[in-house]
Design an enzyme around this catalytic site. Structure first.
Site, PDB file in Angstrom:
ATOM      1  N   ASP A 173       1.032  -1.092   0.347  1.00 28.91           N
ATOM      2  CA  ASP A 173      -0.455   0.219  -0.163  1.00 28.91           C
ATOM      3  C   ASP A 173       0.801   1.327   0.047  1.00 28.91           C
ATOM      4  O   ASP A 173       2.082   1.323   0.773  1.00 28.91           O
ATOM      5  CB  ASP A 173      -1.140   0.010   1.213  1.00 28.91           C
ATOM      6  CG  ASP A 173      -1.991   0.540   1.335  1.00 28.91           C
ATOM      7  OD1 ASP A 173      -2.667   1.271  -0.379  1.00 28.91           O
ATOM      8  OD2 ASP A 173      -2.772   1.633   2.326  1.00 28.91           O
TER       9      ASP A 173
ATOM     10  N   HIS B  40       2.449   3.061  -9.026  1.00 21.64           N
ATOM     11  CA  HIS B  40       2.651   2.130  -9.193  1.00 21.64           C
ATOM     12  C   HIS B  40       3.807   1.622 -10.043  1.00 21.64           C
ATOM     13  O   HIS B  40       4.158   0.472 -10.015  1.00 21.64           O
ATOM     14  CB  HIS B  40       1.097   2.047 -10.200  1.00 21.64           C
ATOM     15  CG  HIS B  40       0.117   2.459  -9.187  1.00 21.64           C
ATOM     16  ND1 HIS B  40      -0.210   1.953  -8.454  1.00 21.64           N
ATOM     17  CD2 HIS B  40      -0.912   2.999  -9.488  1.00 21.64           C
ATOM     18  CE1 HIS B  40      -1.712   2.716  -7.455  1.00 21.64           C
ATOM     19  NE2 HIS B  40      -1.736   2.683  -8.630  1.00 21.64           N
TER      20      HIS B  40
ATOM     21  N   LEU C  68      11.588 -20.799  -5.306  1.00 22.05           N
ATOM     22  CA  LEU C  68      10.457 -19.590  -4.755  1.00 22.05           C
ATOM     23  C   LEU C  68       8.852 -19.379  -5.460  1.00 22.05           C
ATOM     24  O   LEU C  68       9.188 -20.044  -6.371  1.00 22.05           O
ATOM     25  CB  LEU C  68      10.656 -18.093  -4.214  1.00 22.05           C
ATOM     26  CG  LEU C  68       9.596 -16.928  -4.050  1.00 22.05           C
ATOM     27  CD1 LEU C  68       9.662 -16.745  -2.380  1.00 22.05           C
ATOM     28  CD2 LEU C  68      10.031 -15.801  -4.503  1.00 22.05           C
TER      29      LEU C  68
HETATM   30  C1  FPP Z   1      -2.189  -0.213  -3.101  1.00 21.45           C
HETATM   31  O1  FPP Z   1      -1.141   1.501  -3.611  1.00 21.45           O
HETATM   32  C2  FPP Z   1      -1.277  -0.344  -4.283  1.00 21.45           C
HETATM   33  C3  FPP Z   1      -2.253  -1.112  -5.242  1.00 21.45           C
HETATM   34  C4  FPP Z   1      -3.819  -0.909  -5.613  1.00 21.45           C
HETATM   35  C5  FPP Z   1      -1.657  -2.446  -6.146  1.00 21.45           C
HETATM   36  C6  FPP Z   1      -0.243  -2.615  -5.886  1.00 21.45           C
HETATM   37  C7  FPP Z   1      -0.094  -2.342  -7.272  1.00 21.45           C
HETATM   38  C8  FPP Z   1       1.367  -2.038  -7.322  1.00 21.45           C
HETATM   39  C9  FPP Z   1       2.666  -2.620  -6.531  1.00 21.45           C
HETATM   40  C10 FPP Z   1       1.696  -2.252  -8.934  1.00 21.45           C
HETATM   41  C11 FPP Z   1       1.976  -3.054  -9.954  1.00 21.45           C
HETATM   42  C12 FPP Z   1       2.119  -4.144  -9.305  1.00 21.45           C
HETATM   43  C13 FPP Z   1       2.550  -5.486 -10.379  1.00 21.45           C
HETATM   44  C14 FPP Z   1       2.667  -6.847  -9.849  1.00 21.45           C
HETATM   45  C15 FPP Z   1       3.009  -4.966 -11.611  1.00 21.45           C
HETATM   46  P1  FPP Z   1      -2.302   2.797  -3.587  1.00 21.45           P
HETATM   47  O2  FPP Z   1      -3.031   2.991  -4.586  1.00 21.45           O
HETATM   48  O3  FPP Z   1      -3.014   2.249  -2.589  1.00 21.45           O
HETATM   49  O4  FPP Z   1      -1.901   4.299  -2.660  1.00 21.45           O
HETATM   50  P2  FPP Z   1      -2.228   4.606  -1.570  1.00 21.45           P
HETATM   51  O5  FPP Z   1      -2.883   4.034  -0.264  1.00 21.45           O
HETATM   52  O6  FPP Z   1      -1.288   6.027  -1.412  1.00 21.45           O
HETATM   53  O7  FPP Z   1      -3.937   5.746  -2.486  1.00 21.45           O
END
Ligand code: FPP
Length: 225
Positions: free
Chosen positions: A12, A29, A124
């Site tokens: 997150d 992201h 893994l």
């Molecule tokens: C949360 O950040 C993250 C996500 C919605 C998904 C995780 C995605 C990634 C790590 C990138 C893509 C992954 C791969 C495997 C290619 P948020 O947007 O909720 O952050 P915030 O809480 O600061 O708004």
């Protein structure tokens, strides 16, 4: 000493990371995907760690603005295509979890391709949770089991889930203290670590520190020492 055989991470903080730098959320992201790569490589080099399950897209994430969802889909497809070789070189088996039927045919094909091409890898296991929600996973499992005569047992339900493995260590980055519908069954006895670091800033050094702390915890699984 405990072994962190199965590590699960709620990644997150991508959006906030980008906004703090005056950038668009999607940049967070993008950086987050690079961290997925470095953390996966780190785990693949540590023989104590058998599984790494990462929450990449939840059943609730479809509620985000259309452009952000589209970007995440493209990023996922690009990531899996570009990283296929690293999976193989690092002997990492890719086992996605979640209801993949909601994704485009092209993304489903890419996911299936990485799964098949890494099926022989015996290091893994990296699971990306994609269109994943624990409640949805449990419901699908129960519906698959319901037409038999016998009562459903704990082992039967566990084996009918997408992720059949209990979690040892569950980490959430980004400062919030909740599980957000992630591996609720499998994390029944997981040790929970919440850190303020936003996912794009999360490092292998921080993961190493968390694992060190985890190894010293006394885990009783409801029993006595
Ligand atoms: C949360 O950040 C993250 C996500 C919605 C998904 C995780 C995605 C990634 C790590 C990138 C893509 C992954 C791969 C495997 C290619 P948020 O947007 O909720 O952050 P915030 O809480 O600061 O708004």
């Amino acid at each position: 000493m405990n072994r962190a055989k199965h590590i699960a991470i709620i990644m997150d903080g991508n959006g906030r990371w980008a906004e703090l730098q005056g950038k668009k959320r999607i940049k967070g992201h993008e950086k987050g995907a690079q961290v997925v790569k470095s953390i996966t490589t780190f785990c693949s080099e540590n023989p104590e760690i058998e599984r790494l399950t990462l929450y990449a897209f939840s059943t609730e994430n479809w509620k985000r603005p259309r452009l952000e969802v589209e970007f995440l889909m493209k990023l996922l497809e690009k990531h899996l295509t570009n990283e296929l070789n690293s999976y193989i070189v690092n002997n990492v088996r890719f086992e996605p979890i979640g209801d993949l039927r909601e994704f485009s045919k092209s993304l489903q094909k890419t996911i299936q391709n990485v799964k098949e091409k890494t099926a022989h890898c015996d290091g893994l296991v990296q699971s990306l949770a994609l269109n994943y929600g624990s409640q949805n996973e449990i419901l699908r499992a129960v519906n698959n089991l319901k037409n038999q005569d016998d009562d459903i047992t704990q082992v039967m339900l566990s084996n009918a889930l997408d992720c059949k493995h209990s979690v040892d260590l569950l980490i959430r980055t980004g400062g919030d203290h909740r599980l957000s519908n992630f591996l609720l069954w499998q994390a029944a006895y997981a040790e929970l670590f919440f850190c303020d670091t936003l996912w794009p800033d999360f490092t292998t050094e921080e993961l190493e520190k968390i694992i060190k702390k985890f190894t010293k915890i006394e885990r009783r699984f409801g029993g006595l020492k």
